[in-house]
Design a protein around this motif. Sequence first.
Motif, PDB file in Angstrom:
ATOM      1  N   PHE A  22       0.936  -1.122   0.073  1.00 46.88           N
ATOM      2  CA  PHE A  22       0.029   0.009   0.027  1.00 46.88           C
ATOM      3  C   PHE A  22       0.940   1.352   0.111  1.00 46.88           C
ATOM      4  N   VAL A  23       1.508   1.517   1.143  1.00 48.06           N
ATOM      5  CA  VAL A  23       2.412   2.660   1.248  1.00 48.06           C
ATOM      6  C   VAL A  23       3.804   2.411   2.019  1.00 48.06           C
ATOM      7  N   GLY A  24       3.556   2.309   3.120  1.00 46.57           N
ATOM      8  CA  GLY A  24       4.719   2.064   4.002  1.00 46.57           C
ATOM      9  C   GLY A  24       4.327   1.947   5.507  1.00 46.57           C
ATOM     10  N   PRO A  25       5.138   1.572   6.439  1.00 41.40           N
ATOM     11  CA  PRO A  25       4.992   1.463   7.781  1.00 41.40           C
ATOM     12  C   PRO A  25       3.904   2.241   8.511  1.00 41.40           C
ATOM     13  N   TYR A  26       4.007   3.486   8.224  1.00 42.40           N
ATOM     14  CA  TYR A  26       2.918   4.233   8.962  1.00 42.40           C
ATOM     15  C   TYR A  26       1.397   3.973   8.592  1.00 42.40           C
ATOM     16  N   ASN A  27       0.961   3.552   7.327  1.00 41.80           N
ATOM     17  CA  ASN A  27      -0.091   3.170   7.101  1.00 41.80           C
ATOM     18  C   ASN A  27      -0.281   1.783   7.204  1.00 41.80           C
ATOM     19  N   ASP A  28       0.557   1.051   7.139  1.00 45.88           N
ATOM     20  CA  ASP A  28       0.627  -0.685   6.876  1.00 45.88           C
ATOM     21  C   ASP A  28       0.437  -0.956   8.439  1.00 45.88           C
ATOM     22  N   LEU A  29       1.016  -0.356   9.123  1.00 47.53           N
ATOM     23  CA  LEU A  29       0.704  -0.595  10.670  1.00 47.53           C
ATOM     24  C   LEU A  29      -0.733  -0.661  11.051  1.00 47.53           C
ATOM     25  N   ALA A  30      -1.422   0.501  10.592  1.00 54.39           N
ATOM     26  CA  ALA A  30      -2.683   0.699  11.030  1.00 54.39           C
ATOM     27  C   ALA A  30      -3.886  -0.280  10.239  1.00 54.39           C
ATOM     28  N   LEU A  31      -3.321  -0.787   9.287  1.00 55.67           N
ATOM     29  CA  LEU A  31      -4.056  -1.647   8.450  1.00 55.67           C
ATOM     30  C   LEU A  31      -3.934  -3.131   8.792  1.00 55.67           C
ATOM     31  N   GLY A  32      -3.094  -3.313   9.504  1.00 57.56           N
ATOM     32  CA  GLY A  32      -2.783  -4.472  10.256  1.00 57.56           C
ATOM     33  C   GLY A  32      -2.114  -5.608   9.247  1.00 57.56           C
ATOM     34  N   PHE A  33      -1.645  -5.462   8.387  1.00 52.42           N
ATOM     35  CA  PHE A  33      -0.995  -6.522   7.223  1.00 52.42           C
ATOM     36  C   PHE A  33      -0.316  -7.451   7.851  1.00 52.42           C
ATOM     37  N   ASN A  79       7.021   9.498  10.671  1.00 52.79           N
ATOM     38  CA  ASN A  79       6.446   8.437  11.493  1.00 52.79           C
ATOM     39  C   ASN A  79       6.625   7.195  10.889  1.00 52.79           C
ATOM     40  N   ASP A  80       7.195   7.163   9.437  1.00 51.52           N
ATOM     41  CA  ASP A  80       7.485   5.856   8.950  1.00 51.52           C
ATOM     42  C   ASP A  80       8.372   4.940   9.815  1.00 51.52           C
ATOM     43  N   PRO A  81       9.414   5.734  10.436  1.00 47.29           N
ATOM     44  CA  PRO A  81      10.550   4.961  11.173  1.00 47.29           C
ATOM     45  C   PRO A  81       9.860   4.500  12.487  1.00 47.29           C
ATOM     46  N   ARG A  82       9.328   5.285  12.965  1.00 49.25           N
ATOM     47  CA  ARG A  82       8.567   4.928  14.174  1.00 49.25           C
ATOM     48  C   ARG A  82       7.606   3.586  14.176  1.00 49.25           C
ATOM     49  N   ALA A  83       6.914   3.825  13.212  1.00 51.32           N
ATOM     50  CA  ALA A  83       5.964   2.675  12.912  1.00 51.32           C
ATOM     51  C   ALA A  83       6.645   1.284  12.441  1.00 51.32           C
ATOM     52  N   LEU A  84       7.911   1.373  11.666  1.00 50.73           N
ATOM     53  CA  LEU A  84       8.592   0.286  11.287  1.00 50.73           C
ATOM     54  C   LEU A  84       9.253  -0.421  12.613  1.00 50.73           C
ATOM     55  N   LYS A  85       9.982   0.399  13.657  1.00 48.19           N
ATOM     56  CA  LYS A  85      10.237  -0.181  14.647  1.00 48.19           C
ATOM     57  C   LYS A  85       9.242  -0.933  15.598  1.00 48.19           C
ATOM     58  N   THR A  86       7.963  -0.526  15.625  1.00 44.82           N
ATOM     59  CA  THR A  86       7.073  -1.061  16.254  1.00 44.82           C
ATOM     60  C   THR A  86       6.598  -2.478  15.488  1.00 44.82           C
ATOM     61  N   LEU A  87       6.370  -2.551  14.230  1.00 45.44           N
ATOM     62  CA  LEU A  87       6.362  -3.594  13.512  1.00 45.44           C
ATOM     63  C   LEU A  87       7.429  -4.612  13.659  1.00 45.44           C
ATOM     64  N   ASP A 124       9.768  -4.904  16.487  1.00 49.29           N
ATOM     65  CA  ASP A 124       9.816  -5.167  17.784  1.00 49.29           C
ATOM     66  C   ASP A 124       8.722  -5.790  18.487  1.00 49.29           C
ATOM     67  N   GLU A 125       7.559  -5.346  18.109  1.00 49.24           N
ATOM     68  CA  GLU A 125       6.311  -5.817  18.712  1.00 49.24           C
ATOM     69  C   GLU A 125       5.603  -6.759  18.001  1.00 49.24           C
ATOM     70  N   HIS A 126       5.611  -6.981  16.806  1.00 52.26           N
ATOM     71  CA  HIS A 126       4.897  -8.092  15.806  1.00 52.26           C
ATOM     72  C   HIS A 126       5.815  -8.886  15.028  1.00 52.26           C
ATOM     73  N   GLY A 127       7.142  -8.835  15.204  1.00 49.36           N
ATOM     74  CA  GLY A 127       8.082  -9.723  14.716  1.00 49.36           C
ATOM     75  C   GLY A 127       8.016  -9.702  13.274  1.00 49.36           C
ATOM     76  N   VAL A 128       7.930  -8.794  12.630  1.00 50.20           N
ATOM     77  CA  VAL A 128       7.894  -8.632  11.044  1.00 50.20           C
ATOM     78  C   VAL A 128       9.498  -8.561  10.762  1.00 50.20           C
ATOM     79  N   LYS A 129       9.443  -9.366   9.696  1.00 47.71           N
ATOM     80  CA  LYS A 129      10.909  -9.445   9.127  1.00 47.71           C
ATOM     81  C   LYS A 129      11.138  -8.622   7.956  1.00 47.71           C
ATOM     82  N   VAL A 130      12.125  -7.509   8.055  1.00 44.19           N
ATOM     83  CA  VAL A 130      12.305  -6.591   6.978  1.00 44.19           C
ATOM     84  C   VAL A 130      13.017  -7.249   5.996  1.00 44.19           C
ATOM     85  N   GLN A 131      12.656  -7.161   4.646  1.00 48.12           N
ATOM     86  CA  GLN A 131      13.482  -7.908   3.717  1.00 48.12           C
ATOM     87  C   GLN A 131      14.097  -7.004   2.290  1.00 48.12           C
ATOM     88  N   GLN A 132      15.091  -7.233   1.665  1.00 43.85           N
ATOM     89  CA  GLN A 132      15.277  -6.824   0.475  1.00 43.85           C
ATOM     90  C   GLN A 132      14.972  -7.556  -0.506  1.00 43.85           C
TER      91      GLN A 132
END
Length: 362
Positions: free
Chosen positions: A213-224, A281-289, A291-299
């Motif tokens: 969709f967009v990035g961490p700020y929106n994606d955290l709210a959408l719950g992906f 807000n993107d960096p803060r949302a990504l940290k939440t994803l 640290d708190e939700h176990g998301v794996k950041v990939q390239q």
Amino acid sequence: MDRRSFMKKAGLAGAGVAALAAPAIAQGNQTWRMVTTWPKNFPGLGVGAQRLADRITAASGGRLTIQVYAAGELVPPLQSLDAVIDGSAEMSHGAAYYWQNKSAGLSFFTGVPYGMTSRELTAWVRHLGGQEIWDEIYDQFGVQGFLSGDTGTQAGGWFRDELTGVDSIKGIRFRTPGLGGRVWEKLGATVTNMAAGEIFQALQSGTLDAAEFVGPYNDLALGFYQVAKNYYFPSFVEPGLATELVVNKAKYQELPQDLQALIKDVCQAEYDQVASDFQANDPRALKTLIDEHGVKVQQFPDDILEAGAKASAEILAELRDSGDELTKKTTESFISALEIVRQKTEGTDSRFIAAREKYFKL
């Protein structure tokens, strides 16, 4: 904020919630309706649309009041532009590439795979002829477009399974719009577009295997993150997404000159305001994803990046050779402007960023 609490606060309604009266005009004051493609109170984008409306209302002293309708409150989200064209609303807030079925040239004013960053895009639109071409395209539909928001370079998307190379893309059912969607199709994905509020359910049900969709700020709210854990960065198909405000051109031109200038200036201010909102807000949302939700950041693997670049070049060549004169004109203008603006981005900005990353530690 988890998806459930966000969607509850958003208060999304079905399409056609209420039959609304025509714009109110009393003692020289007017009320215009703005329909949007975003859920109510949606971080960055929906909030930006509401703030834009509030700014116009306040700065005009109430002479032009903008009433905002979130996705589905007046019309379905992906019919927002049609509502302005047919007169059901005076304004829409969305993304131009949602309407590429009306003109392929519109995609250039949102984001182009391996194309312009958001700062480069504004240079093209404001100083290198982009706005004039955009006006030509929208004149066919009796509307006027303005850049109204900037997400910056987006995330590449959420995938259930890790991507190991181009072969792992084949058959994936992927939500991604615009020219980027065409690139992913060339790589073997089955692509669809849908509004923000519809994506989670499609992922959860298995209708989709992946979505961006967009990035961490929106994606955290959408719950992906509740469905997919592999989060790819950065997007190579949306290097600098711009949102748009579209207005009924005849009604816009009937406004006093100061109100016309006010709408234009507020859109420019909001473009920059939304950009800073995402930057903060993107960096803060990504940290939440993480640290708190176990998301794996990939390239993305290099072969996907290379294949995506090749596919993008092919698509631009196809559009440049299109039989549609406006699409051809838009493509040629975009390519010409990109060759100018990328010199500063790649020759100055990116080299500074590389040096800062390597040498500057606090």
